[in-house]
Enzyme design. Sequence first.
Site, mmCIF file in Angstrom:
data_model
loop_
_atom_site.group_PDB
_atom_site.id
_atom_site.type_symbol
_atom_site.label_atom_id
_atom_site.label_comp_id
_atom_site.label_asym_id
_atom_site.label_seq_id
_atom_site.Cartn_x
_atom_site.Cartn_y
_atom_site.Cartn_z
ATOM 1 N N LYS A 13 3.686 -3.692 -6.831
ATOM 2 C CA LYS A 13 2.808 -4.748 -6.315
ATOM 3 C C LYS A 13 1.853 -5.631 -7.513
ATOM 4 O O LYS A 13 1.492 -6.688 -7.779
ATOM 5 C CB LYS A 13 1.873 -4.628 -5.383
ATOM 6 C CG LYS A 13 2.671 -4.164 -3.990
ATOM 7 C CD LYS A 13 1.582 -3.493 -2.639
ATOM 8 C CE LYS A 13 0.436 -2.590 -3.281
ATOM 9 N NZ LYS A 13 1.373 -1.204 -3.511
ATOM 10 N N ARG A 88 -3.778 -2.517 4.489
ATOM 11 C CA ARG A 88 -3.421 -1.373 4.300
ATOM 12 C C ARG A 88 -3.091 -0.355 5.637
ATOM 13 O O ARG A 88 -2.491 0.649 5.739
ATOM 14 C CB ARG A 88 -3.985 -0.114 3.409
ATOM 15 C CG ARG A 88 -3.129 -0.195 1.833
ATOM 16 C CD ARG A 88 -4.115 0.833 1.416
ATOM 17 N NE ARG A 88 -3.506 1.513 0.036
ATOM 18 C CZ ARG A 88 -3.496 0.914 -1.350
ATOM 19 N NH1 ARG A 88 -4.004 -0.074 -1.287
ATOM 20 N NH2 ARG A 88 -2.890 1.591 -2.182
ATOM 21 N N ARG A 127 3.376 5.846 -14.780
ATOM 22 C CA ARG A 127 2.529 4.662 -14.812
ATOM 23 C C ARG A 127 1.344 4.551 -16.074
ATOM 24 O O ARG A 127 0.753 5.860 -15.889
ATOM 25 C CB ARG A 127 2.057 4.357 -13.548
ATOM 26 C CG ARG A 127 1.062 3.069 -13.521
ATOM 27 C CD ARG A 127 0.844 2.436 -12.405
ATOM 28 N NE ARG A 127 0.193 3.045 -11.373
ATOM 29 C CZ ARG A 127 0.386 2.825 -10.032
ATOM 30 N NH1 ARG A 127 0.641 1.318 -9.634
ATOM 31 N NH2 ARG A 127 -0.275 3.317 -9.093
ATOM 32 N N ARG A 160 -3.983 6.561 -14.510
ATOM 33 C CA ARG A 160 -4.885 6.602 -13.373
ATOM 34 C C ARG A 160 -4.990 8.048 -12.804
ATOM 35 O O ARG A 160 -4.323 8.925 -12.619
ATOM 36 C CB ARG A 160 -4.408 5.493 -12.220
ATOM 37 C CG ARG A 160 -4.777 4.175 -12.316
ATOM 38 C CD ARG A 160 -4.035 3.169 -11.265
ATOM 39 N NE ARG A 160 -4.254 3.892 -9.818
ATOM 40 C CZ ARG A 160 -3.744 3.165 -8.865
ATOM 41 N NH1 ARG A 160 -3.236 1.843 -9.300
ATOM 42 N NH2 ARG A 160 -3.677 3.581 -7.714
ATOM 43 N N ARG A 171 -0.686 10.083 -1.217
ATOM 44 C CA ARG A 171 -0.652 8.696 -1.076
ATOM 45 C C ARG A 171 0.801 8.173 -0.288
ATOM 46 O O ARG A 171 0.624 7.228 0.335
ATOM 47 C CB ARG A 171 -0.784 8.210 -2.521
ATOM 48 C CG ARG A 171 -2.447 8.078 -2.894
ATOM 49 C CD ARG A 171 -2.561 7.873 -4.414
ATOM 50 N NE ARG A 171 -2.123 6.681 -4.884
ATOM 51 C CZ ARG A 171 -1.706 6.200 -5.951
ATOM 52 N NH1 ARG A 171 -1.520 7.156 -7.031
ATOM 53 N NH2 ARG A 171 -1.161 4.831 -6.385
#
Length: 214
Positions: A13, A88, A127, A160, A171
């Site tokens: 996203k 969400r 990431r 992160r 998550r």
Amino acid sequence: MNIMLLGAPGAGKGTQAAKLIEAFGYAHISTGDILRKAVANQTPLGLAAKGYMDKGELVPDMVVIGLVKARLQEPDAEKGFILDGFPRTVVQADALGTALAELGKTLDAVISIDVEKNALVERLTARRTCKQCGAIFNVVSQPETANGVCPACGGELLQRDDDTVETVTNRLDVYERSTAPLIAYYKDKGMLRSVNGNRSADDVFGDVRAIVEA
Ligand code: AMP
């Protein structure tokens, strides 16, 4: 255009939002970015949100709804906006509908980026985000970033706090439970467009762009 990007954590996203902004100049409304900034600045919002974020849990609906309502009224949202990571939950989606109606705005496209579940953990743990320019990379598919230096601006690449294996699993569970029902929610409203996210970012963007330009 006012666009919503739906998809699991790691679906791409943020990457697609960056490409949309580069191509069309829309305002980026990322609740995750707003919350991370608040955590970094140790504001009351950040201090309240950090515990949830570190565990991979959702920050309470009322908190994020308030943030988005305020953000939608900022002048740059007039030129069109991209919602990334919000809503969400169904409660957030209902509140968004009400807020948009009150502000006289509409959503033009809800784009779901669909990625196979087993690819998500790998993407999330690989990431890295540039501390300076915010660009997003993957150390596995982009080995040139393994030295921790942003190829775009020379900034430091960081992982992160919530992209660790332990937090990522939660998550993804939270996504399945709370957020995945939004796909049916927007499908039922006849607003959903799906793109296959199991491809390179540029290929995915080809489809996203076609939806936006249609
Ligand atoms: P993201 O950058 O979108 O992956 O969000 C990172 C974290 O911020 C999430 O795991 C949540 O803890 C929190 N967060 C971001 N957006 C929302 C939202 N719309 N509702 C609740 N929590 C959120």
